[in-house]
Design a protein around this motif. Structure first.
Motif, mmCIF file in Angstrom:
data_model
loop_
_atom_site.group_PDB
_atom_site.id
_atom_site.type_symbol
_atom_site.label_atom_id
_atom_site.label_comp_id
_atom_site.label_asym_id
_atom_site.label_seq_id
_atom_site.Cartn_x
_atom_site.Cartn_y
_atom_site.Cartn_z
ATOM 1 N N UNK A 1 4.330 0.184 19.622
ATOM 2 C CA UNK A 1 2.925 -0.119 19.919
ATOM 3 C C UNK A 1 2.227 1.124 20.482
ATOM 4 N N UNK A 2 2.883 1.794 21.435
ATOM 5 C CA UNK A 2 2.305 2.996 22.046
ATOM 6 C C UNK A 2 2.046 4.064 20.985
ATOM 7 N N UNK A 3 3.017 4.244 20.115
ATOM 8 C CA UNK A 3 2.903 5.235 19.044
ATOM 9 C C UNK A 3 1.732 4.917 18.126
ATOM 10 N N UNK B 1 -4.714 -1.417 25.336
ATOM 11 C CA UNK B 1 -4.184 -2.498 24.505
ATOM 12 C C UNK B 1 -5.233 -3.426 23.904
ATOM 13 N N UNK B 2 -6.145 -3.980 24.750
ATOM 14 C CA UNK B 2 -7.131 -4.920 24.209
ATOM 15 C C UNK B 2 -7.994 -4.324 23.088
ATOM 16 N N UNK B 3 -8.126 -2.998 23.086
ATOM 17 C CA UNK B 3 -8.947 -2.353 22.048
ATOM 18 C C UNK B 3 -8.301 -2.386 20.674
ATOM 19 N N UNK C 1 -1.953 1.564 28.275
ATOM 20 C CA UNK C 1 -2.990 2.503 27.840
ATOM 21 C C UNK C 1 -2.325 3.791 27.364
ATOM 22 N N UNK C 2 -2.983 4.458 26.433
ATOM 23 C CA UNK C 2 -2.542 5.789 26.021
ATOM 24 C C UNK C 2 -3.705 6.747 26.264
ATOM 25 N N UNK C 3 -3.361 7.942 26.712
ATOM 26 C CA UNK C 3 -4.378 8.938 27.046
ATOM 27 C C UNK C 3 -3.962 10.268 26.441
ATOM 28 N N UNK C 4 -4.866 10.864 25.649
ATOM 29 C CA UNK C 4 -4.614 12.194 25.103
ATOM 30 C C UNK C 4 -4.821 13.206 26.215
#
Ligand SMILES: [Zn+2]
Length: 160
Positions: free
Chosen positions: A29-31, A47-49, A57-60
């Motif tokens: 999922x993160x990937x 996630x909800x997005x 959450x993932x952050x660049x």
């Protein structure tokens, strides 16, 4: 490929659920979230997005396609000094506005293996993480915005 949920999709207003299983599906999922985020030139995604009501959450980090994953993130401290940033959101395309937020935060979260990590965060990364953690609680930047700088007409038509 995951699809981005766009405002006013009701999933964006739901409180996301804590993650308890640290498994291969979570890694995947993160990937996949990172892939969607970079494809849409975002710097953060919650996630909800992607219609996953889960606290991830993932952050660049601005270094090419490198990113960080925060599971069950919780802001444990907000600094009194604030900063104003023009924010946008992949769930509200073409809409931008100025949001004032605490400058520095302390974040407690888990990594993909479930290890608990505490981190002090400042700068743009602090703003991005606050924006993304808001998503986990059903809060959007337009709820906190002082002034819409671009796309007021688009926002008005979506609200109708
Ligand atoms: Zn957003």
């Amino acid at each position: 490929m995951l699809k981005i949920a766009k405002y006013p999709d009701p999933i964006l207003r739901k409180t996301a659920k804590p993650i308890r299983d640290f498994n291969a599906a979570l890694e995947k999922l993160a990937e996949n979230m990172a892939r969607v985020m970079f494809a849409d030139d975002g710097i953060g995604l919650a996630g909800p997005q992607v219609s996953q009501s889960q606290r991830i959450i993932v952050v660049g980090d601005g270094r090419g396609d490198h990113y960080e994953v925060y599971v069950n993130p919780e802001v444990t401290f907000f600094s009194k000094d604030k900063t104003s940033t023009e924010e946008g959101c992949l769930s509200l395309p073409k809409i931008f506005g100025n949001v004032t937020r605490p400058k520095k935060i302390h974040l407690k979260y888990q990594d993909l293996e479930g290890n608990v990590i505490k981190e002090k965060i400042k700068g743009l990364k602090s703003v991005v993480i606050q924006h993304e953690v808001d998503h986990l609680d059903g809060i959007l930047f337009i709820d906190r915005v002082e002034k819409i700088t671009k796309g007021q007409d688009i926002l008005d038509s979506l609200k109708k």
